[in-house]
Structures are given as structure tokens and as C-alpha cells.
Motif scaffolding. Structure first.
Motif, PDB file in Angstrom:
ATOM      1  N   LEU A 146       0.822  -1.360   0.126  1.00 48.59           N
ATOM      2  CA  LEU A 146       0.209   0.276   0.136  1.00 48.59           C
ATOM      3  C   LEU A 146       0.747   1.080   0.281  1.00 48.59           C
ATOM      4  O   LEU A 146       0.156   2.500  -0.463  1.00 48.59           O
ATOM      5  CB  LEU A 146      -0.584  -0.349   1.504  1.00 48.59           C
ATOM      6  N   ASN A 147       1.862   1.300   0.380  1.00 47.06           N
ATOM      7  CA  ASN A 147       3.220   2.460  -0.162  1.00 47.06           C
ATOM      8  C   ASN A 147       3.626   2.565  -0.912  1.00 47.06           C
ATOM      9  O   ASN A 147       4.148   3.248  -1.493  1.00 47.06           O
ATOM     10  CB  ASN A 147       4.674   2.160   1.062  1.00 47.06           C
ATOM     11  N   GLN A 148       3.195   1.764  -2.385  1.00 48.54           N
ATOM     12  CA  GLN A 148       3.165   1.845  -3.576  1.00 48.54           C
ATOM     13  C   GLN A 148       2.064   2.233  -4.801  1.00 48.54           C
ATOM     14  O   GLN A 148       0.553   2.421  -4.494  1.00 48.54           O
ATOM     15  CB  GLN A 148       2.909   1.047  -4.579  1.00 48.54           C
ATOM     16  N   LYS A 149       2.333   4.043  -4.694  1.00 44.95           N
ATOM     17  CA  LYS A 149       1.267   4.845  -5.722  1.00 44.95           C
ATOM     18  C   LYS A 149       0.604   4.063  -6.453  1.00 44.95           C
ATOM     19  O   LYS A 149      -0.592   3.845  -6.926  1.00 44.95           O
ATOM     20  CB  LYS A 149       2.181   5.657  -5.650  1.00 44.95           C
ATOM     21  N   GLU A 150       1.036   3.580  -7.600  1.00 46.39           N
ATOM     22  CA  GLU A 150       0.669   2.432  -8.370  1.00 46.39           C
ATOM     23  C   GLU A 150      -0.650   1.858  -8.458  1.00 46.39           C
ATOM     24  O   GLU A 150      -1.655   1.679  -8.974  1.00 46.39           O
ATOM     25  CB  GLU A 150       1.510   2.079  -9.620  1.00 46.39           C
ATOM     26  N   CYS A 151      -0.525   1.013  -6.907  1.00 48.77           N
ATOM     27  CA  CYS A 151      -1.216   0.047  -6.078  1.00 48.77           C
ATOM     28  C   CYS A 151      -2.362   0.404  -5.614  1.00 48.77           C
ATOM     29  O   CYS A 151      -3.463   0.380  -5.727  1.00 48.77           O
ATOM     30  CB  CYS A 151      -0.473  -0.768  -5.114  1.00 48.77           C
ATOM     31  N   CYS A 152      -2.016   1.829  -4.844  1.00 49.36           N
ATOM     32  CA  CYS A 152      -3.224   2.528  -5.032  1.00 49.36           C
ATOM     33  C   CYS A 152      -4.144   3.168  -5.661  1.00 49.36           C
ATOM     34  O   CYS A 152      -5.012   3.162  -5.679  1.00 49.36           O
ATOM     35  CB  CYS A 152      -2.834   4.030  -3.578  1.00 49.36           C
ATOM     36  N   ARG A 153      -3.196   3.936  -6.667  1.00 51.16           N
ATOM     37  CA  ARG A 153      -4.049   4.719  -7.771  1.00 51.16           C
ATOM     38  C   ARG A 153      -4.785   3.013  -8.219  1.00 51.16           C
ATOM     39  O   ARG A 153      -6.393   3.546  -8.460  1.00 51.16           O
ATOM     40  CB  ARG A 153      -3.173   5.146  -8.565  1.00 51.16           C
ATOM     41  N   LYS A 160      -9.047   2.535  -8.348  1.00 55.89           N
ATOM     42  CA  LYS A 160      -9.901   2.801  -9.629  1.00 55.89           C
ATOM     43  C   LYS A 160     -10.488   1.689  -9.685  1.00 55.89           C
ATOM     44  O   LYS A 160     -11.500   1.233 -10.987  1.00 55.89           O
ATOM     45  CB  LYS A 160      -8.523   2.653 -10.670  1.00 55.89           C
ATOM     46  N   ALA A 161     -10.272   0.053  -9.518  1.00 56.93           N
ATOM     47  CA  ALA A 161     -11.106  -0.749  -9.394  1.00 56.93           C
ATOM     48  C   ALA A 161     -12.668  -0.245  -9.086  1.00 56.93           C
ATOM     49  O   ALA A 161     -13.225   0.136  -8.216  1.00 56.93           O
ATOM     50  CB  ALA A 161     -10.683  -1.626  -8.427  1.00 56.93           C
ATOM     51  N   THR A 162     -13.465  -1.499 -10.407  1.00 52.87           N
ATOM     52  CA  THR A 162     -14.506  -1.214 -10.601  1.00 52.87           C
ATOM     53  C   THR A 162     -16.279  -1.880  -9.532  1.00 52.87           C
ATOM     54  O   THR A 162     -17.300  -2.212  -9.292  1.00 52.87           O
ATOM     55  CB  THR A 162     -15.791  -0.820 -11.938  1.00 52.87           C
ATOM     56  N   THR A 163     -15.587  -3.271  -9.255  1.00 53.89           N
ATOM     57  CA  THR A 163     -15.668  -4.193  -9.126  1.00 53.89           C
ATOM     58  C   THR A 163     -15.298  -5.289  -8.225  1.00 53.89           C
ATOM     59  O   THR A 163     -13.702  -5.118  -7.316  1.00 53.89           O
ATOM     60  CB  THR A 163     -16.392  -6.000  -9.890  1.00 53.89           C
ATOM     61  N   ASP A 164     -15.802  -5.916  -6.739  1.00 53.63           N
ATOM     62  CA  ASP A 164     -14.654  -7.082  -6.056  1.00 53.63           C
ATOM     63  C   ASP A 164     -13.518  -7.809  -6.193  1.00 53.63           C
ATOM     64  O   ASP A 164     -12.794  -7.967  -5.765  1.00 53.63           O
ATOM     65  CB  ASP A 164     -16.016  -7.333  -5.180  1.00 53.63           C
ATOM     66  N   GLN A 165     -14.469  -8.621  -7.502  1.00 57.25           N
ATOM     67  CA  GLN A 165     -13.098  -9.098  -8.268  1.00 57.25           C
ATOM     68  C   GLN A 165     -12.127  -8.904  -9.260  1.00 57.25           C
ATOM     69  O   GLN A 165     -10.790  -8.909  -8.773  1.00 57.25           O
ATOM     70  CB  GLN A 165     -14.085  -9.493  -9.457  1.00 57.25           C
ATOM     71  N   LEU A 214     -10.992  -5.565  -7.189  1.00 54.56           N
ATOM     72  CA  LEU A 214      -9.597  -5.217  -6.204  1.00 54.56           C
ATOM     73  C   LEU A 214      -9.210  -6.441  -6.051  1.00 54.56           C
ATOM     74  O   LEU A 214      -7.551  -6.211  -5.554  1.00 54.56           O
ATOM     75  CB  LEU A 214     -10.666  -5.091  -5.489  1.00 54.56           C
ATOM     76  N   TYR A 215     -10.181  -7.578  -5.778  1.00 59.08           N
ATOM     77  CA  TYR A 215      -8.754  -8.531  -5.281  1.00 59.08           C
ATOM     78  C   TYR A 215      -7.894  -8.794  -6.614  1.00 59.08           C
ATOM     79  O   TYR A 215      -6.596  -9.422  -5.990  1.00 59.08           O
ATOM     80  CB  TYR A 215     -10.106  -9.965  -5.594  1.00 59.08           C
ATOM     81  N   ASP A 216      -7.812  -8.806  -7.252  1.00 62.68           N
ATOM     82  CA  ASP A 216      -7.261  -9.789  -8.403  1.00 62.68           C
ATOM     83  C   ASP A 216      -5.742  -8.498  -8.577  1.00 62.68           C
ATOM     84  O   ASP A 216      -4.513  -8.432  -8.433  1.00 62.68           O
ATOM     85  CB  ASP A 216      -7.639  -9.611  -9.299  1.00 62.68           C
ATOM     86  N   ILE A 217      -6.221  -7.406  -8.504  1.00 65.98           N
ATOM     87  CA  ILE A 217      -5.573  -6.068  -8.468  1.00 65.98           C
ATOM     88  C   ILE A 217      -3.719  -6.148  -6.825  1.00 65.98           C
ATOM     89  O   ILE A 217      -2.713  -6.422  -7.380  1.00 65.98           O
ATOM     90  CB  ILE A 217      -5.623  -4.780  -8.562  1.00 65.98           C
ATOM     91  N   PHE A 218      -4.839  -6.520  -6.050  1.00 67.79           N
ATOM     92  CA  PHE A 218      -4.048  -6.334  -4.820  1.00 67.79           C
ATOM     93  C   PHE A 218      -3.509  -8.055  -5.071  1.00 67.79           C
ATOM     94  O   PHE A 218      -1.899  -8.010  -4.051  1.00 67.79           O
ATOM     95  CB  PHE A 218      -5.214  -7.041  -3.442  1.00 67.79           C
ATOM     96  N   GLU A 246      -2.683  -9.849  -7.268  1.00 63.86           N
ATOM     97  CA  GLU A 246      -2.459 -11.213  -9.189  1.00 63.86           C
ATOM     98  C   GLU A 246      -0.329 -10.600  -9.156  1.00 63.86           C
ATOM     99  O   GLU A 246      -0.921  -9.765  -9.489  1.00 63.86           O
ATOM    100  CB  GLU A 246      -3.084 -10.553  -9.537  1.00 63.86           C
ATOM    101  N   GLU A 247      -0.053 -11.604  -9.114  1.00 66.42           N
ATOM    102  CA  GLU A 247       1.445 -11.602  -9.433  1.00 66.42           C
ATOM    103  C   GLU A 247       1.141 -10.855 -10.716  1.00 66.42           C
ATOM    104  O   GLU A 247       1.028 -10.614 -12.099  1.00 66.42           O
ATOM    105  CB  GLU A 247       2.151 -13.019  -9.968  1.00 66.42           C
ATOM    106  N   GLY A 248       2.291  -9.240 -11.213  1.00 62.86           N
ATOM    107  CA  GLY A 248       2.621  -9.099 -12.888  1.00 62.86           C
ATOM    108  C   GLY A 248       1.101  -7.522 -12.326  1.00 62.86           C
ATOM    109  O   GLY A 248       1.137  -6.933 -12.841  1.00 62.86           O
ATOM    110  N   SER A 249       0.482  -7.296 -11.153  1.00 58.78           N
ATOM    111  CA  SER A 249      -0.636  -6.074 -11.006  1.00 58.78           C
ATOM    112  C   SER A 249       0.461  -4.888 -10.539  1.00 58.78           C
ATOM    113  O   SER A 249       1.063  -4.986 -10.053  1.00 58.78           O
ATOM    114  CB  SER A 249      -1.164  -6.535  -9.855  1.00 58.78           C
ATOM    115  N   ALA A 250      -0.357  -3.869 -10.076  1.00 62.20           N
ATOM    116  CA  ALA A 250      -0.065  -2.792 -10.030  1.00 62.20           C
ATOM    117  C   ALA A 250       1.243  -2.937  -8.307  1.00 62.20           C
ATOM    118  O   ALA A 250       1.444  -1.670  -7.495  1.00 62.20           O
ATOM    119  CB  ALA A 250      -1.182  -1.271  -9.938  1.00 62.20           C
ATOM    120  N   CYS A 251       0.303  -4.314  -7.320  1.00 61.10           N
ATOM    121  CA  CYS A 251       0.568  -3.921  -6.242  1.00 61.10           C
ATOM    122  C   CYS A 251       1.627  -4.815  -5.995  1.00 61.10           C
ATOM    123  O   CYS A 251       1.704  -4.876  -4.137  1.00 61.10           O
ATOM    124  CB  CYS A 251      -0.303  -4.268  -5.428  1.00 61.10           C
ATOM    125  N   ASN A 252       2.404  -6.021  -6.884  1.00 62.98           N
ATOM    126  CA  ASN A 252       3.426  -7.244  -6.775  1.00 62.98           C
ATOM    127  C   ASN A 252       4.402  -6.212  -7.771  1.00 62.98           C
ATOM    128  O   ASN A 252       4.246  -6.419  -8.528  1.00 62.98           O
ATOM    129  CB  ASN A 252       2.460  -8.351  -7.190  1.00 62.98           C
TER     130      ASN A 252
END
Length: 154
Positions: free
Chosen positions: A124-131, A135-140, A142-146, A148-154
Motif C-alpha cells: 500500500l506504500n506503492q502509489k501505483e498500487c493505491c491508484r 480505480k477498481a469497480t468490482t470486488d473481483q 479489487l481482489y485481483d489487483i491486490f 495477482e502477480e504482475g499487478s500494480a501491487c506486486n
């Protein structure tokens, strides 16, 4: 322990409508309690509230990481939510919060608790992750972004 072992899709909610910190903690408690045998919604809420009384878990930049320990919990459980409208969380920067990652752990696992909190804070300290989370519009999504490998949060 990996975050995907403690965060499930049914504990991930996008655009939650709660309008206060207390209501949000109640919502989180309602998501966690069914995951833990012998633990009531009130037990979860009390644990989160006790921790908040020590000092806000609002870490700034619109992020809060409420957490608590539960004596009878058999496993850790996490909740990830974004808010439809940011709520006052008494954060250290006095800014309202719109990304919340809550963690409830067994009382006898303090090291795991600290490691998990550190991993969540790092993401959550990563600006791209929080951004991306905002922007997520569905629960799925949101879950995937947080997780999944290769997402903004990983």
C-alpha cells in the motif's frame, strides 16, 4: 503465510457505502466473524476497537490498516475494502481514508501478525498500487489487483 491464504474474494469489497469509522469496523467484523468458528461479530469489533483506542491505524494517504488479535481464532483472516466516499479515520495525516486492509490474527501468532502487516504496508506504500485499487469497480477487480502477480501491487 501468503496474503492469498488469508484474503478471500468474499472479504474483498469495492465502493463500500459506510459513512463512519465505527460503521466500517462493524462491517469488517461482519465479514470476518463467519470465517472464524467460535468468534462472534462483537468479538471481532471489540478487538479492532481496542487497537484503535491505542492509536489510529490510519497510516496516511487515505489508507488504514485496522488489526487485532483474537484469543480463540484458529487462523488469520483479512479484509480489503475501498470506500465509495472516504471516511474520517483519525489518520496520522488527518486525511480521510478510502482504502482499508483489516487483519485479524490468532493471539498466539504475534510474529506472523507483524510480518503480514509489513507486507501489506509495503504494497500500500506503492502509489501505483493505491491508484489501481481506487480505480477498481468490482470486488473481483479489487481482489485481483491486490493479489495477482504482475499487478500494480506486486
Amino acid at each position: 503465510m501468503q496474503l492469498n491464504e488469508i484474503l478471500s474474494l468474499d472479504c474483498t469489497h469495492c465502493a463500500v457505502q459506510d459513512s463512519s469509522k465505527k460503521k466500517l469496523l462493524e462491517t469488517i467484523s461482519g465479514m470476518v466473524a463467519p470465517k472464524l468458528a467460535g468468534i462472534s461479530r462483537a468479538d471481532v469489533f471489540d478487538s479492532l476497537l481496542q487497537r484503535e483506542r491505542l492509536g489510529s491505524t490510519g497510516i496516511g494517504l487515505g489508507i488504514a490498516i485496522p488489526h487485532g488479535r483474537l484469543e480463540k481464532a484458529g487462523k488469520p483472516v483479512a479484509v480489503l475494502v475501498t470506500m465509495a466516499h472516504a471516511v474520517d479515520f483519525d489518520a496520522i495525516d488527518n486525511q480521510p481514508v478510502d482504502i482499508i486492509f483489516a487483519l485479524l490474527v490468532p493471539e498466539n501468532e504475534p510474529e506472523q501478525h507483524l510480518r503480514t502487516l509489513a507486507e501489506v504496508a509495503k504494497r500500500l506504500n506503492q502509489k501505483e498500487c493505491c491508484r489501481a485499487l481506487r480505480k477498481a469497480t468490482t470486488d473481483q477487480e479489487l481482489y485481483d489487483i491486490f493479489l495477482e502477480e504482475g499487478s500494480a501491487c506486486n
